[in-house]
Design a protein around this motif. Structure first.
Motif, PDB file in Angstrom:
ATOM      1  N   GLU A 154      -8.354  12.196   3.946  1.00 26.16           N
ATOM      2  CA  GLU A 154      -7.487  11.426   3.062  1.00 26.16           C
ATOM      3  C   GLU A 154      -8.346  10.601   2.131  1.00 26.16           C
ATOM      4  O   GLU A 154      -9.350  10.020   2.552  1.00 26.16           O
ATOM      5  CB  GLU A 154      -6.555  10.513   3.862  1.00 26.16           C
ATOM      6  N   LYS A 201      -4.133  13.718   0.050  1.00 28.12           N
ATOM      7  CA  LYS A 201      -4.362  14.270   1.380  1.00 28.12           C
ATOM      8  C   LYS A 201      -4.889  15.694   1.231  1.00 28.12           C
ATOM      9  O   LYS A 201      -4.304  16.513   0.525  1.00 28.12           O
ATOM     10  CB  LYS A 201      -3.065  14.278   2.179  1.00 28.12           C
ATOM     11  N   TRP A 221     -12.002   6.618   2.129  1.00 24.56           N
ATOM     12  CA  TRP A 221     -11.572   7.905   2.655  1.00 24.56           C
ATOM     13  C   TRP A 221     -11.608   7.878   4.166  1.00 24.56           C
ATOM     14  O   TRP A 221     -12.263   7.036   4.770  1.00 24.56           O
ATOM     15  CB  TRP A 221     -12.415   9.046   2.097  1.00 24.56           C
ATOM     16  N   SER A 222     -10.862   8.782   4.767  1.00 26.28           N
ATOM     17  CA  SER A 222     -10.893   8.949   6.213  1.00 26.28           C
ATOM     18  C   SER A 222     -10.874  10.436   6.528  1.00 26.28           C
ATOM     19  O   SER A 222     -10.371  11.241   5.746  1.00 26.28           O
ATOM     20  CB  SER A 222      -9.693   8.254   6.877  1.00 26.28           C
ATOM     21  N   GLY A 238      -4.068   7.028  -6.749  1.00 23.84           N
ATOM     22  CA  GLY A 238      -3.121   7.090  -5.633  1.00 23.84           C
ATOM     23  C   GLY A 238      -3.768   7.683  -4.395  1.00 23.84           C
ATOM     24  O   GLY A 238      -4.986   7.751  -4.281  1.00 23.84           O
ATOM     25  N   HIS A 239      -2.923   8.131  -3.509  1.00 24.60           N
ATOM     26  CA  HIS A 239      -3.329   8.634  -2.200  1.00 24.60           C
ATOM     27  C   HIS A 239      -3.303  10.168  -2.221  1.00 24.60           C
ATOM     28  O   HIS A 239      -2.309  10.759  -2.588  1.00 24.60           O
ATOM     29  CB  HIS A 239      -2.345   8.074  -1.178  1.00 24.60           C
ATOM     30  N   TRP A 295      -8.172   7.537  -0.815  1.00 24.73           N
ATOM     31  CA  TRP A 295      -7.433   6.495  -1.524  1.00 24.73           C
ATOM     32  C   TRP A 295      -8.187   6.277  -2.825  1.00 24.73           C
ATOM     33  O   TRP A 295      -9.372   5.933  -2.838  1.00 24.73           O
ATOM     34  CB  TRP A 295      -7.381   5.214  -0.700  1.00 24.73           C
ATOM     35  N   THR A 296      -7.498   6.520  -3.934  1.00 20.80           N
ATOM     36  CA  THR A 296      -8.137   6.476  -5.249  1.00 20.80           C
ATOM     37  C   THR A 296      -7.373   5.535  -6.172  1.00 20.80           C
ATOM     38  O   THR A 296      -6.270   5.092  -5.851  1.00 20.80           O
ATOM     39  CB  THR A 296      -8.171   7.879  -5.897  1.00 20.80           C
ATOM     40  N   MET A 347       0.835  -1.174   0.000  1.00 22.97           N
ATOM     41  CA  MET A 347       0.000   0.000   0.000  1.00 22.97           C
ATOM     42  C   MET A 347       0.885   1.243   0.000  1.00 22.97           C
ATOM     43  O   MET A 347       1.887   1.310   0.695  1.00 22.97           O
ATOM     44  CB  MET A 347      -0.921  -0.001   1.225  1.00 22.97           C
ATOM     45  N   GLU A 348       0.519   2.217  -0.780  1.00 26.29           N
ATOM     46  CA  GLU A 348       1.259   3.460  -0.877  1.00 26.29           C
ATOM     47  C   GLU A 348       1.144   4.261   0.414  1.00 26.29           C
ATOM     48  O   GLU A 348       0.079   4.386   0.987  1.00 26.29           O
ATOM     49  CB  GLU A 348       0.655   4.264  -2.047  1.00 26.29           C
ATOM     50  N   THR A 349       2.260   4.811   0.892  1.00 22.19           N
ATOM     51  CA  THR A 349       2.215   5.543   2.155  1.00 22.19           C
ATOM     52  C   THR A 349       2.336   7.050   1.981  1.00 22.19           C
ATOM     53  O   THR A 349       1.844   7.798   2.798  1.00 22.19           O
ATOM     54  CB  THR A 349       3.331   5.072   3.103  1.00 22.19           C
ATOM     55  N   PRO A 380       1.468  10.624   0.116  1.00 23.22           N
ATOM     56  CA  PRO A 380       0.441  11.158  -0.773  1.00 23.22           C
ATOM     57  C   PRO A 380       1.052  11.597  -2.099  1.00 23.22           C
ATOM     58  O   PRO A 380       2.178  12.087  -2.131  1.00 23.22           O
ATOM     59  CB  PRO A 380      -0.126  12.349  -0.005  1.00 23.22           C
TER      60      PRO A 380
END
Length: 123
Positions: A90, A99, A75-76, A96-97, A92-93, A1-3, A5
């Motif tokens: 945030e 923010k 999303w969060s 990518g990520h 998640w698409t 998982m990408e960390t 953004p």
């Protein structure tokens, strides 16, 4: 998982929808809400999030990001605490990520509600 953004934006406050955004909309698409960014605006429509980023010293060069709600997987949201001034959303698409930070005074729950409305109605 990408960390990290791929991109990050800061939204300052809700503003009236800019008139010139109409030229970016497709048939059947309507602007719902707009937020001021550092140098331009982010507009939530019935189909996507459009972020306009004025660049350069004069701001005449404009880069436009368009994120269809259908590409958001998750999303969060995090509200600001006593010592933390910014709230965060945030996304998640498929791209990518992403923010999104909200400056003090911007309503994170309003933004969270817009994302929920947009993503859940498009699935």
């Amino acid at each position: 998982m990408e960390t990290a953004p791929i991109t990050a934006w800061t939204l300052a406050q809700e503003i009236p929808i800019p008139q010139d955004v109409q030229a970016l909309l497709v048939q059947g698409e309507e602007a719902v809400a707009a937020f001021k960014t550092f140098r331009d605006s982010a507009v939530f429509t019935t189909k996507r999030l459009i972020v306009r980023d004025a660049q350069g010293i004069t701001g005449k060069k404009v880069e436009i990001y368009s994120l269809p709600y259908s590409s958001i997987n998750m999303w969060s949201s995090e509200n600001a605490g006593k010592l933390d001034f910014n709230s965060e959303l945030e996304l998640w698409t498929r791209a990518g990520h992403i923010k999104i930070k909200l400056a003090k005074g911007a309503d994170i729950r309003r933004l969270d509600g817009l994302i929920a409305w947009a993503v859940l109605k498009s699935h």
